[in-house]
Design a protein around this motif. Structure first.
Motif: not given
Ligand code: GLY
Ligand code: AMP
Length: 423
Positions: A212, A214, A226, A269, A285, A287, A289-292
């Motif tokens: 990522d 960040k 994010g 995650y 995490n 869930r 990831g965003d934007p993974e």
């Molecule tokens: N990209 C980091 C997250 O989704 O927490």
């Protein structure tokens, strides 16, 4: 089959585009989705945290399966509530989502089961935290216990900064009740790697690794966001490190959760730092990831829905989870000024020549036009045989997407390419 996907960002758009490849699925409802997701799913104006309304919708519409993507509803118990009504879900139950929902819980779990992570102390009163900081090693890292929109981590370079951080979290309550308890931990160094995994509580299958970006600006400067872009795979994450993580971190985490009576099912995650003393967990995490997700799922060759069903039915060991050996790069186009103040409502125009994947994160439809409606507006993902090709291709495609105050980093993938050169 009728599916619900809870959430409405770029990650959910990527999940929905991937699910659509399954021919069993007739309709996908996105709750709430967004103006761009509306091209791929039926968007219903129900907020991702409105658990009662989500459950009512799923029951009334005889939904066959639900994917709960964001952290908030998972930590609030959306999966428990849906499954209580007989609707199978992809995502951890509330008692397992606590792995992300409480940093105190996750740190104590890692300590109890010997999973490598930064040294830390937990505080529930400010005076003890301030006293501890008189002698704590500096720099230090201060973390609010609960969810804080990804902003609950403060890195302090001086003792004064550290004390100020503790006061803003525990006295000014900038993260509300999430800051009732805090973790103060050792500052670690090394490259960061995101590893998303599928697990049904028995089997764990890591997805392709990613990196990522960040910070808001080039060269990792500016405020934390994010996520401004991602690449996959992450060149720092060698086969040797992957094997070590599986043995020292991934499997022990699943076993630890089982021992605690908190079976973890869904996407887990692992936010890792490859320190000089080996890989350590920075965060879990509960869930995708965003934007993974926007670089990982485009590389998934197997059927996402089949995997999700298998996770739910605890037979992940029976399905194929195969990733292409290509590379992906996602460049996030944001509204200039994000993550602070920015304007929105500008029309998003996509040229006919655009030929990559477009994942819409913050946009709404008005009079048939797609207008910007958030800080992170969209992600452009391109695939290449090499990382260099993928990065070049996603940047080429940025020429074909525009809106008035578009801003994006120019160096997504640069660090990964440098690392790959060194290797
Ligand atoms: N990209 C980091 C997250 O989704 O927490
Ligand atoms: P998080 O919000 O938990 O993803 O943390 C945000 C960022 O803070 C991480 O991606 C790391 O770059 C950094 N960070 C968190 N914990 C530590 C630590 N113990 N040492 C150094 N950096 C950290």
């Amino acid at each position: 089959m009728k599916i619900v996907v809870v959430g409405g960002g770029g990650r959910e758009h990527a999940i929905i585009k991937s699910l659509k490849k399954n021919s069993e699925i007739e309709t996908i409802y996105a709750l709430p989705g967004n103006g761009g997701i509306a091209q791929d799913a039926v968007c219903v104006n129900i907020g991702a945290k409105d658990i009662d309304a989500i459950v009512d919708f799923a029951v009334e519409n005889k939904i066959d399966f639900a994917v709960v993507a964001p952290d908030d509803p998972l930590v609030l118990g959306a999966v428990d509530a849906l499954e209580a009504k007989g609707i199978p879900c992809f995502g951890p139950a509330k008692n397992a989502a606590i792995l992300e929902g409480s940093k105190v819980f996750s740190k104590n779990l890692m300590k109890k089961y010997g999973i490598p992570t930064a040294e830390y102390e937990v505080f529930s009163d400010m005076e003890s935290a301030l006293a501890y900081l008189e002698t704590a090693p500096i720099p230090t890292v201060i973390k609010a216990d609960g969810l804080a929109l990804g902003k609950g981590v403060l890195i302090a370079q001086t003792r004064d900064e550290a004390k100020q951080a503790v006061r803003t979290i525990m006295e000014d309550k900038i993260f509300g009740a999430s800051g009732n308890n805090i973790v103060i931990e050792e500052f670690l160094t090394g490259p960061e790697v995101s590893v998303l995994s599928f697990t049904d509580g028995k089997t764990l299958v890591p997805m392709v690794s990613s990196m990522d970006h960040k910070r808001a600006h080039d060269n990792d400067e500016g405020l934390n966001t994010g996520g401004m872009g991602t690449v996959a795979p992450n060149p720092y994450y060698t086969d040797e490190i992957a094997e070590r993580c599986m043995k020292e971190i991934f499997i022990p985490t699943i076993n630890a959760m089982n021992s605690e009576g908190r079976k973890y099912k869904g996407c887990l995650y692992f936010g890792l730092m490859l320190t000089p003393n080996g890989p350590k967990v920075i965060e879990y995490n509960c869930r995708f990831g965003d934007p993974e997700t926007q670089v990982v799922l485009p590389l998934l060759e197997s059927d996402l829905f089949e995997i999700m069903k298998a996770v739910n039915e605890e037979r992940l060991d029976e399905v194929e989870v195969k990733f292409s050996n290509k590379n992906a790069c996602c460049v996030i186009m944001a509204s200039d000024g994000y993550p602070e103040k920015y304007n929105k409502g500008f029309e998003i125009k996509v040229d006919d020549r655009f030929s990559a994947e477009l994942y819409i994160a913050g946009a709404k439809l008005a009079d048939g036009k797609l207008l910007t409606d958030g800080g992170r507006v969209l992600g452009i993902t391109a695939i290449g045989d090499t990382l260099k090709d993928a990065v070049a291709a996603s940047y080429e495609q940025t020429d074909f997407v525009s809106f008035d105050n578009a801003y994006f980093r120019k160096d997504i993938g640069k660090r990964a390419l440098d690392a790959a050169k060194e290797a």
